[in-house]
Scaffold this motif. Structure first.
Motif, PDB file in Angstrom:
ATOM      1  N   ARG A   1     -25.074  -3.267   7.628  1.00  0.00           N
ATOM      2  CA  ARG A   1     -23.526  -2.412   8.351  1.00  0.00           C
ATOM      3  C   ARG A   1     -23.430  -2.652   9.495  1.00  0.00           C
ATOM      4  NH1 ARG A   1     -22.961   1.227  12.061  1.00  0.00           N
ATOM      5  NH2 ARG A   1     -21.322   2.627  11.916  1.00  0.00           N
ATOM      6  N   THR A   2     -24.222  -3.271   9.964  1.00  0.00           N
ATOM      7  CA  THR A   2     -24.466  -3.942  11.869  1.00  0.00           C
ATOM      8  C   THR A   2     -23.204  -4.780  11.446  1.00  0.00           C
ATOM      9  OG1 THR A   2     -26.257  -3.054  12.845  1.00  0.00           O
ATOM     10  CG2 THR A   2     -25.012  -4.621  13.670  1.00  0.00           C
ATOM     11  N   ASN A   3     -24.135  -6.633  10.794  1.00  0.00           N
ATOM     12  CA  ASN A   3     -23.120  -7.612  10.182  1.00  0.00           C
ATOM     13  C   ASN A   3     -22.262  -7.370   9.936  1.00  0.00           C
ATOM     14  OD1 ASN A   3     -25.373  -9.763  11.247  1.00  0.00           O
ATOM     15  ND2 ASN A   3     -26.507  -7.888  10.301  1.00  0.00           N
ATOM     16  N   VAL A   4     -21.908  -6.741   8.752  1.00  0.00           N
ATOM     17  CA  VAL A   4     -20.673  -6.662   8.317  1.00  0.00           C
ATOM     18  C   VAL A   4     -19.083  -6.282   8.462  1.00  0.00           C
ATOM     19  CG1 VAL A   4     -19.098  -5.567   6.348  1.00  0.00           C
ATOM     20  CG2 VAL A   4     -21.607  -6.067   5.843  1.00  0.00           C
ATOM     21  N   ILE A   5     -19.797  -5.694  10.049  1.00  0.00           N
ATOM     22  CA  ILE A   5     -18.513  -4.155  10.737  1.00  0.00           C
ATOM     23  C   ILE A   5     -18.352  -4.953  11.924  1.00  0.00           C
ATOM     24  CG2 ILE A   5     -18.737  -2.991  13.418  1.00  0.00           C
ATOM     25  CD1 ILE A   5     -19.727  -0.725  10.981  1.00  0.00           C
ATOM     26  N   SER A   6     -19.247  -6.338  12.286  1.00  0.00           N
ATOM     27  CA  SER A   6     -19.212  -7.956  13.488  1.00  0.00           C
ATOM     28  C   SER A   6     -18.303  -8.118  12.452  1.00  0.00           C
ATOM     29  CB  SER A   6     -20.756  -8.429  13.890  1.00  0.00           C
ATOM     30  OG  SER A   6     -21.004  -8.800  13.042  1.00  0.00           O
ATOM     31  N   THR A   7     -18.633  -8.991  11.164  1.00  0.00           N
ATOM     32  CA  THR A   7     -17.464  -9.839  10.619  1.00  0.00           C
ATOM     33  C   THR A   7     -15.801  -9.050  10.580  1.00  0.00           C
ATOM     34  OG1 THR A   7     -18.853  -9.445   8.835  1.00  0.00           O
ATOM     35  CG2 THR A   7     -19.285 -11.225   9.642  1.00  0.00           C
ATOM     36  N   TYR A   8     -15.899  -8.106   9.861  1.00  0.00           N
ATOM     37  CA  TYR A   8     -15.173  -7.423  10.039  1.00  0.00           C
ATOM     38  C   TYR A   8     -13.869  -7.156  11.437  1.00  0.00           C
ATOM     39  CZ  TYR A   8     -14.435  -4.674   5.559  1.00  0.00           C
ATOM     40  OH  TYR A   8     -13.964  -4.192   4.470  1.00  0.00           O
ATOM     41  N   THR A   9     -14.344  -7.509  12.515  1.00  0.00           N
ATOM     42  CA  THR A   9     -14.155  -7.339  14.063  1.00  0.00           C
ATOM     43  C   THR A   9     -13.867  -9.314  14.239  1.00  0.00           C
ATOM     44  OG1 THR A   9     -15.371  -7.250  14.614  1.00  0.00           O
ATOM     45  CG2 THR A   9     -14.811  -5.234  14.393  1.00  0.00           C
ATOM     46  N   SER A  10     -14.076 -10.325  13.708  1.00  0.00           N
ATOM     47  CA  SER A  10     -13.404 -11.418  13.874  1.00  0.00           C
ATOM     48  C   SER A  10     -12.449 -11.920  13.200  1.00  0.00           C
ATOM     49  CB  SER A  10     -14.892 -12.321  12.793  1.00  0.00           C
ATOM     50  OG  SER A  10     -14.145 -12.264  11.636  1.00  0.00           O
ATOM     51  N   GLY A  11     -11.887 -12.924  14.429  1.00  0.00           N
ATOM     52  CA  GLY A  11     -10.346 -13.230  14.038  1.00  0.00           C
ATOM     53  C   GLY A  11     -10.011 -14.560  12.540  1.00  0.00           C
ATOM     54  N   TYR A  12     -10.990 -14.639  12.327  1.00  0.00           N
ATOM     55  CA  TYR A  12     -10.440 -15.056  10.160  1.00  0.00           C
ATOM     56  C   TYR A  12     -10.347 -13.939   9.781  1.00  0.00           C
ATOM     57  CZ  TYR A  12     -14.808 -15.015   8.385  1.00  0.00           C
ATOM     58  OH  TYR A  12     -16.358 -14.394   8.443  1.00  0.00           O
TER      59      TYR A  12
ATOM     60  N   ARG B   1     -17.106   2.553   5.409  1.00  0.00           N
ATOM     61  CA  ARG B   1     -16.783   4.106   5.654  1.00  0.00           C
ATOM     62  C   ARG B   1     -17.266   4.322   7.276  1.00  0.00           C
ATOM     63  NH1 ARG B   1     -15.863   7.177   1.370  1.00  0.00           N
ATOM     64  NH2 ARG B   1     -15.058   5.742  -0.471  1.00  0.00           N
ATOM     65  N   ARG B   2     -17.041   3.241   8.217  1.00  0.00           N
ATOM     66  CA  ARG B   2     -17.627   3.388   9.013  1.00  0.00           C
ATOM     67  C   ARG B   2     -16.840   4.563  10.310  1.00  0.00           C
ATOM     68  NH1 ARG B   2     -15.610  -1.329  14.003  1.00  0.00           N
ATOM     69  NH2 ARG B   2     -17.335  -0.383  15.444  1.00  0.00           N
ATOM     70  N   ASP B   3     -17.698   5.210  10.681  1.00  0.00           N
ATOM     71  CA  ASP B   3     -17.749   6.692  11.582  1.00  0.00           C
ATOM     72  C   ASP B   3     -17.105   7.597  11.259  1.00  0.00           C
ATOM     73  OD1 ASP B   3     -18.246   4.731  14.282  1.00  0.00           O
ATOM     74  OD2 ASP B   3     -16.604   4.252  14.549  1.00  0.00           O
ATOM     75  N   GLN B   4     -17.303   7.471   9.607  1.00  0.00           N
ATOM     76  CA  GLN B   4     -16.833   8.435   8.717  1.00  0.00           C
ATOM     77  C   GLN B   4     -18.792   9.178   8.448  1.00  0.00           C
ATOM     78  OE1 GLN B   4     -14.818   8.108   5.326  1.00  0.00           O
ATOM     79  NE2 GLN B   4     -13.583   6.329   6.555  1.00  0.00           N
ATOM     80  N   ALA B   5     -18.156  10.245   7.702  1.00  0.00           N
ATOM     81  CA  ALA B   5     -19.123  11.593   7.469  1.00  0.00           C
ATOM     82  C   ALA B   5     -20.604  10.790   6.676  1.00  0.00           C
ATOM     83  CB  ALA B   5     -18.959  13.274   6.712  1.00  0.00           C
ATOM     84  N   VAL B   6     -20.014  10.105   5.569  1.00  0.00           N
ATOM     85  CA  VAL B   6     -20.620   9.360   4.782  1.00  0.00           C
ATOM     86  C   VAL B   6     -21.715   8.108   5.815  1.00  0.00           C
ATOM     87  CG1 VAL B   6     -20.679   7.565   2.545  1.00  0.00           C
ATOM     88  CG2 VAL B   6     -19.252   9.551   2.738  1.00  0.00           C
ATOM     89  N   ASP B   7     -20.842   7.763   6.662  1.00  0.00           N
ATOM     90  CA  ASP B   7     -21.797   6.484   6.964  1.00  0.00           C
ATOM     91  C   ASP B   7     -22.276   6.832   7.790  1.00  0.00           C
ATOM     92  OD1 ASP B   7     -21.927   4.132   8.770  1.00  0.00           O
ATOM     93  OD2 ASP B   7     -20.720   4.862  10.626  1.00  0.00           O
ATOM     94  N   ALA B   8     -22.400   8.423   8.940  1.00  0.00           N
ATOM     95  CA  ALA B   8     -23.213   8.766   9.117  1.00  0.00           C
ATOM     96  C   ALA B   8     -24.569   9.399   8.233  1.00  0.00           C
ATOM     97  CB  ALA B   8     -22.784  10.533   9.930  1.00  0.00           C
ATOM     98  N   GLY B   9     -24.361  10.206   7.464  1.00  0.00           N
ATOM     99  CA  GLY B   9     -26.018  10.366   6.670  1.00  0.00           C
ATOM    100  C   GLY B   9     -25.986   8.891   6.258  1.00  0.00           C
TER     101      GLY B   9
END
Length: 369
Positions: free
Chosen positions: A257-268, A154-162
Motif C-alpha cells: 500500500r505505502t509503495n504503490v501510493i508513493s509511486t502513484y504520486t511520482s512524476g512519470y 481505494r486510498r482513504d476510503q472505507a475499504v482502505d481503512a478496513g
C-alpha cells in the motif's frame, strides 16, 4: 575548394547520431555484478562463523550439556562418567575447536535425550518446516499483495481503512493465539478441518509404501498419485499455514500500500495520467513494478521471522518439524540438539538473505556494484 566543402558536408553524415535507439543498453549482468555476488556470498562465511561461536558459548554458559539434560536422573558417578566420555570435562576452547572440526565434516553431534545424530534429526524434520514455511509464504504473498493493491487503489476510503485494520491485527496478533483461534473456529465449532498433525494415520501408512520419500508431504502425495491423500495433506496444512502466513501478510499489505501510493504520486505516473492512461493501467503497468522492490528486499527478513514463528506454530498444531522438535529439546534441556537446529536455521536465513540481495541488485537500478 569544392572538394573541401564537399568533405565538410559529408563529415556530419558519417557521424553516428546519438539517439535513444542507438544508445547501448546497460547490462545488469556485468563483471561488477559478479564481483557483487561473490562478495555477498563470501560474507555468509563470517556471519555463520560468528553465529556458531555465539550459540556454542551461550549453550554452555550454564555448564555442560549432559548435566543440563540428565542432571538429577543419574547418580553423581554415572553423570561424571558420561561427562568424561563425551569430553565435556576438557577445556572449553578444546571443545570449541573440536566442534568446529566436526562441523567441517558435517558432524553436529549426538542428541542427549534420544541418542541419535543431530544431522538425522535435521533431515527428518527439516522438510516439514520448509513445507510449512513455503505454504505460509504463498498465503502471505497472495493476501498481502492482493489486499495491498486494493488498499492503494481505494486510498482513504472505507475499504482502505478496513484493510489497514486487518493488517495491523495480523501483525500484532501472536501466532499461537491466532492458531488457537483458528482451531477453535474451523476444527471445534465448524468441524471443517483437522486440528493437529501433518496427515491422518491412513495417509501415513500410504507414505510408508514410498521407496524414496522426500519428507515434503505434498510432493509425496503427488508421487502416490492418490487424490484422497493429497486432499488430506492439504486439509492438515491449511490452518498452520494460514496462522503463520497471516503474520507476514500484515507486513506485506502495509508495504504494498505505502509503495504503490508513493509511486502513484511520482512524476512519470502523473505524466501518464495526463495522457489519458486509465487508473487500472497506471496501477498494473506504471506503479506496480517499482513498488515490488522494497517487498523483495524485506522478504529475507520476513522469512527469518517466519522460521522463528514456526516454533510456536508447529507446537500449537503438533506439526512435527524443526520448530516442534526445538521446543521438545528445549524442554528436555538437550542443548546439543538445540544448538544444531539453531545453526541450521541461521544458515538458512543467511542463504535466503544472500538470494534476496542478488535478486534486488538485478531488479533495482539504484543498486551500484
Amino acid at each position: 575548394m569544392a572538394s573541401k566543402a564537399q568533405a565538410q558536408t559529408e563529415q556530419p553524415q558519417n557521424k553516428a547520431v546519438d539517439t535513444p535507439e542507438n544508445k547501448p543498453k546497460k547490462n545488469r549482468i556485468s563483471g561488477g555484478f559478479f564481483r557483487f555476488v561473490i562478495v555477498r556470498f563470501l560474507l555468509i562465511i563470517p556471519t555463520i562463523f560468528i553465529l556458531v561461536t555465539i550459540v556454542f558459548f551461550v549453550m554452555r554458559a550454564t555448564g555442560d550439556p549432559i548435566t543440563a539434560a540428565l542432571g538429577g536422573r543419574l547418580t553423581p558417578q554415572e553423570l561424571q562418567a558420561r561427562i568424561h566420555a563425551a569430553g565435556y570435562d576438557r577445556p572449553l576452547l578444546s571443545q570449541y575447536i573440536d566442534y568446529l572440526g566436526g562441523l567441517l565434516h558435517g558432524d553436529l553431534g549426538t542428541t542427549l535425550t534420544d541418542n541419535q545424530p543431530v544431522i538425522t534429526v535435521l533431515t527428518r524434520y527439516g522438510a516439514a518446516t520448509f513445507e510449512l514455511a513455503l505454504l505460509a509464504l504463498i498465503i502471505a504473498l497472495i493476501v498481502g499483495i492482493g489486499l495491498g493493491r486494493i488498499a492503494a487503489r481505494r486510498r482513504d476510503q472505507a475499504v482502505d481503512a478496513g484493510i489497514r485494520t486487518f493488517a495491523i491485527l495480523c501483525y500484532a496478533t501472536p501466532v499461537f493465539f491466532l492458531g488457537l483461534l483458528l482451531k477453535l473456529i474451523f476444527s471445534v465449532w465448524l468441524g471443517w478441518l483437522p486440528s493437529s498433525g501433518r496427515s491422518s494415520l491412513a495417509s501415513e501408512m500410504q507414505f510408508s509404501r514410498l521407496v524414496s520419500p522426500t519428507g515434503f508431504y505434498v510432493i509425496d502425495a503427488l508421487q502416490l498419485g492418490d487424490p484422497a491423500v493429497l486432499l488430506d495433506v492439504l486439509q492438515h496444512a491449511i490452518l498452520p499455514a494460514l496462522a503463520l502466513g497471516l503474520l507476514t501478510a500484515g507486513v506485506f499489505i502495509r508495504l504494498v500500500r505505502t509503495n504503490v501510493i508513493s509511486t502513484y504520486t511520482s512524476g512519470y505516473v502523473e505524466a501518464a495520467r495526463s495522457r489519458g492512461v486509465s487508473e487500472k493501467r497506471l496501477l498494473s503497468k506504471h506503479a506496480w513494478k517499482p513498488a515490488l522492490i522494497p517487498i523483495i528486499t524485506v522478504m529475507g527478513m520476513q522469512i527469518a521471522l517466519m522460521l522463528a514463528g514456526a516454533v510456536l506454530t508447529e507446537t500449537t498444531f503438533e506439526w512435527k518439524g524443526l520448530g516442534f522438535m526445538l521446543s521438545t529439546y528445549l524442554k528436555a534441556r538437550d542443548f546439543v540438539a538445540v544448538q544444531g537446529i539453531v545453526i541450521l536455521i541461521a544458515i538458512i536465513v543467511s542463504v535466503v538473505n544472500f538470494i534476496v540481495d542478488v535478486v534486488s541488485a538485478l531488479i533495482d537500478p539504484r543498486v551500484r556494484y
